[in-house]
Design a protein around this motif. Structure first.
Motif, short mmCIF file in Angstrom:
data_model
loop_
_atom_site.label_atom_id
_atom_site.label_comp_id
_atom_site.label_asym_id
_atom_site.label_seq_id
_atom_site.Cartn_x
_atom_site.Cartn_y
_atom_site.Cartn_z
N SER A 1 0.82 -1.21 0.00
CA SER A 1 0.00 0.00 0.00
C SER A 1 0.85 1.26 0.00
O SER A 1 1.97 1.27 0.52
CB SER A 1 -0.90 -0.01 1.25
N HIS A 2 0.26 2.30 -0.58
CA HIS A 2 0.90 3.62 -0.60
C HIS A 2 -0.06 4.67 -0.08
O HIS A 2 -1.27 4.56 -0.29
CB HIS A 2 1.26 4.04 -2.04
N LEU A 3 0.51 5.72 0.53
CA LEU A 3 -0.25 6.94 0.80
C LEU A 3 0.29 8.00 -0.14
O LEU A 3 1.50 8.05 -0.39
CB LEU A 3 -0.04 7.40 2.25
N VAL A 4 -0.60 8.85 -0.66
CA VAL A 4 -0.16 9.90 -1.59
C VAL A 4 -0.39 11.27 -0.93
O VAL A 4 -1.48 11.54 -0.44
CB VAL A 4 -0.98 9.83 -2.90
N PHE A 5 0.67 12.10 -0.95
CA PHE A 5 0.58 13.45 -0.37
C PHE A 5 0.75 14.49 -1.47
O PHE A 5 1.46 14.24 -2.46
CB PHE A 5 1.69 13.64 0.67
N MET B 1 -10.83 -11.19 -2.78
CA MET B 1 -10.04 -11.08 -4.02
C MET B 1 -10.86 -10.58 -5.20
O MET B 1 -10.30 -10.13 -6.20
CB MET B 1 -9.47 -12.45 -4.39
N ASN B 2 -12.18 -10.69 -5.11
CA ASN B 2 -13.00 -10.24 -6.23
C ASN B 2 -13.33 -8.76 -6.15
O ASN B 2 -14.04 -8.24 -7.00
CB ASN B 2 -14.30 -11.05 -6.31
N LYS B 3 -12.85 -8.10 -5.09
CA LYS B 3 -13.12 -6.67 -4.96
C LYS B 3 -11.81 -5.90 -5.03
O LYS B 3 -10.73 -6.47 -4.83
CB LYS B 3 -13.80 -6.41 -3.62
N GLU B 4 -11.92 -4.60 -5.30
CA GLU B 4 -10.73 -3.73 -5.32
C GLU B 4 -10.04 -3.76 -3.97
O GLU B 4 -10.72 -3.60 -2.94
CB GLU B 4 -11.18 -2.29 -5.54
N PRO B 5 -8.71 -3.92 -3.94
CA PRO B 5 -8.04 -3.85 -2.65
C PRO B 5 -8.03 -2.42 -2.11
O PRO B 5 -8.17 -1.46 -2.88
CB PRO B 5 -6.61 -4.30 -2.98
N PHE B 6 -7.88 -2.26 -0.81
CA PHE B 6 -7.81 -0.92 -0.24
C PHE B 6 -6.81 -0.91 0.91
O PHE B 6 -6.48 -1.95 1.49
CB PHE B 6 -9.20 -0.45 0.24
N VAL B 7 -6.31 0.28 1.21
CA VAL B 7 -5.32 0.46 2.27
C VAL B 7 -6.06 0.50 3.61
O VAL B 7 -7.05 1.22 3.75
CB VAL B 7 -4.54 1.78 2.08
N ILE C 1 -3.82 12.73 0.19
CA ILE C 1 -4.98 13.02 -0.66
C ILE C 1 -5.56 11.75 -1.25
O ILE C 1 -6.66 11.77 -1.80
CB ILE C 1 -4.63 13.97 -1.84
N CYS C 2 -4.80 10.68 -1.15
CA CYS C 2 -5.25 9.46 -1.81
C CYS C 2 -4.51 8.28 -1.20
O CYS C 2 -3.46 8.46 -0.55
CB CYS C 2 -4.90 9.60 -3.30
N SER C 3 -5.02 7.09 -1.37
CA SER C 3 -4.27 5.90 -0.97
C SER C 3 -4.46 4.85 -2.07
O SER C 3 -5.45 4.91 -2.82
CB SER C 3 -4.78 5.38 0.37
N LEU C 4 -3.51 3.94 -2.15
CA LEU C 4 -3.50 3.02 -3.30
C LEU C 4 -2.95 1.67 -2.84
O LEU C 4 -1.84 1.62 -2.31
CB LEU C 4 -2.57 3.62 -4.35
N ALA C 5 -3.73 0.61 -3.02
CA ALA C 5 -3.25 -0.72 -2.62
C ALA C 5 -3.18 -1.64 -3.83
O ALA C 5 -4.04 -1.58 -4.71
CB ALA C 5 -4.19 -1.31 -1.58
#
Ligand SMILES: Cc1cc2nc3c(=O)[nH]c(=O)nc-3n(C[C@H](O)[C@H](O)[C@H](O)COP(=O)(O)OP(=O)(O)OC[C@H]3O[C@@H](n4cnc5c(N)ncnc54)[C@H](O)[C@@H]3O)c2cc1C
Length: 524
Positions: free
Chosen positions: A240-244, A288-294, A321-325
């Motif tokens: 996972s990432h956090l976006v600033f 696994m059938n859904k979008e992953p999340f942080v 501002i955003c997160s991405l897994a």
């Protein structure tokens, strides 16, 4: 483009429109085969839009003794920088050295010398303690000894996937998203003879004859081809990432540091004007059938690392501002600590069915080569005689004089020869950036018209990535996107409202900063 446009027979059908499938597709088309690529969701919709964007040898793999993997990846990095200038770009890294934890200066210098040797040029240097403090403003000074600097490279992962897919389509390949392989058919000799593909938007199924089926479905690979090896399976590991926003943490290079909790390397890196902090490496126990999340727990882990390395920093996960897994397709034998699992790829063969999974974004070329070697005994002689439509030659002189050099460079890098179409077919007034991002409005129009966009997440999170850089996913711009793209997408006013609502719902559930998410539990 839909199922009715397909031929009823191909030499190769590839399932999976991530970097692995895109790499196989591109290479197979270039070798002259008739190839169909199908992707169950969106191109790059899986792991390949959620990476750390590094095209790198992986310094830490050296420490694990993986010399061959590192050497191959370094060579690939050099090849990709040359082949995709402006899309794959050299990037500086700095790694602070402390005397109470993490790798020592001498071990790092030894590793980096080997790294430079593999690249065939010196690409590293040492910094004194004073230089380290200057280069990394706010760095923890207690026990700081020095720092080392080195070079790797960075890419827009989803755009690289699109570049490979569309370059191959211009050379005669066929690619369809939202189309899933649901079955593999075999003849009496147990050889692959056809695959069943289903259009995920309407449920229609067709059978397509093929000599070879290449399964490049990443973490889903065992659904189509269970591992032939006992106790050796895909272990989905989430990163996972956090976006600033860039102004919170102005950076001109990647700060690579060791997390004090588990001694894993973590990166703080600039990308497209924003700053990414990541990653984690945890077993993925979400659906696994859904979008992953942080999860909030992952965000806390990342913030703990950041506050340790930059102790004075006044930033919390709520400032992101955003997160991405994303979920790594890692092959595992013994379930060791997640970061110790091998990142090497596997190729499994079974009478015309070739599965290729694992590996890294960086080494997609190697994966493609290995998959096609495994497919060779089942393939006919290349029979394809060139693209149906020739790309018209295009000269710089034809570009409107108002378009800036920066915009031109960006478009050539991201779209290759297709940039010519963009320069010729769109109004020069669209060649300016979307406020707060580097992306151009014309890219949004082009993608909506030409890049198989089915919903606003395809457009705003993967074709142009503005949904990752703007507050609330760019909600304030959706009406403008509608105005500019209404001629390119088949939606009436009511459907646009539904699409905008769906996008915001998906963004809130899976891309919003975890601490700001409604009812954010631990999610684990
Ligand atoms: C957080 C994180 C950071 C990373 N950072 C880096 C990095 O900096 N550098 C690097 O080199 N590597 C990195 N990696 C690794 C790299 O991202 C992955 O190895 C790579 O993206 C995997 O690509 P893939 O094509 O195999 O899988 P995916 O991108 O997941 O593609 C598989 C596709 O198959 C589709 N699919 C599934 N089933 C079917 C079906 N039945 N029919 C059709 N399609 C189907 C899926 O929808 C999916 O789009 C990172 C990974 C993670 C998670």
């Amino acid at each position: 483009m839909n199922l009715s446009n397909l031929k009823n027979e191909y030499d190769i059908v590839v399932a999976g429109g991530g970097i692995t499938g895109a790499g196989v597709f591109h290479e197979a088309v270039n070798r002259g085969f008739r190839v169909l690529l199908v992707e169950a969701r969106d191109f790059a919709g899986g792991t390949s839009s959620r990476s750390s964007k590094m095209v790198h040898g992986g310094l830490r793999y050296l420490k694990q003794g993986k010399f061959l993997l590192t050497r191959t990846a370094v060579k690939e990095r050099e090849r990709l920088i040359k082949k995709y200038p402006g899309l794959v770009c050299p990037l500086k890294f700095i790694l602070p050295v402390f005397d109470h934890y993490g790798p020592s200066r001498s071990s790092l210098k030894a590793g980096l010398s080997i790294y430079s040797l593999m690249a065939g040029k010196k690409q590293h240097k040492s910094y004194s303690r004073a230089e380290a403090i200057m280069k990394i403003p706010g760095i923890r000074q207690e026990n700081l000894v020095s720092a080392v600097g080195f070079m790797d490279a960075q890419v827009d992962d989803a755009r690289l996937v699109m570049r490979l897919i569309y370059d191959a389509c211009h050379s005669g390949g066929t690619a369809l998203n939202y189309t899933k392989v649901t079955g593999v058919e075999r003849n009496r000799n147990k050889r692959v003879s056809a695959v069943t593909v289903s259009d995920e938007s309407c449920g229609t199924c067709v059978e397509i004859k093929t000599k070879v089926f290449i399964n490049a479905t990443g973490v889903f690979a065992e659904k189509l081809h269970p591992s032939p090896m006992k106790d050796f399976h895909i272990r989905p590991l989430r990163g996972s990432h956090l976006v600033f926003p860039g102004h919170c943490l102005p950076l001109d290079r990647v700060i690579s540091f060791i997390h004090p909790q588990d001694l894993r390397p973590v990166f703080l890196f600039p990308w497209e004007g924003s700053v990414f902090l990541g990653t984690t490496d945890v077993d993925h126990d979400q659906d696994m059938n859904k979008e992953p999340f942080v999860t909030p727990k992952e965000a806390d882990y990342l913030m703990e690392g950041l506050r340790y390395i930059l102790p004075g920093i006044d930033l919390g996960p709520e400032d992101s501002i955003c997160s991405l897994a994303g979920v790594r397709p890692v092959l595992s034998k013994k379930k060791v600590a997640t970061s110790k699992e091998s990142r090497e790829h596997v190729v499994w063969k079974d009478n015309g069915l070739v599965t290729v999974t694992g590996g890294k974004l960086t080494t997609f070329g190697l994966l493609a080569d290995d998959a096609l070697k495994a497919a060779k005994p089942y393939l006919p002689a290349p029979s394809f005689d060139g693209p149906a439509q020739k790309v018209k030659p295009f000269h710089e002189k034809q570009i409107h004089p108002d378009i800036s050099i920066k915009s031109k460079q960006r478009l050539w890098a991201r779209y290759g020869t297709a940039a010519g179409t963009i320069f010729q077919n769109y109004d020069p007034s669209l060649f300016y950036p979307v406020e707060g991002t580097n992306a151009l409005w014309v890219e949004i129009c082009y993608a909506a018209e030409h890049e198989q966009v089915h919903n606003l997440s395809d457009l705003l999170l993967r074709r142009v990535r503005i949904g990752l850089f703007l507050p609330r996913g760019g909600k304030h711009l959706l009406d403008k996107v509608e105005t500019l793209c209404q001629n390119f997408l088949p939606w009436d006013t009511d459907q646009w409202e539904i699409e905008k609502r769906n996008y915001i719902k998906e963004w809130n559930a899976c891309y919003s900063p975890p601490q700001k998410r409604k009812g954010a539990g631990d999610g684990e």
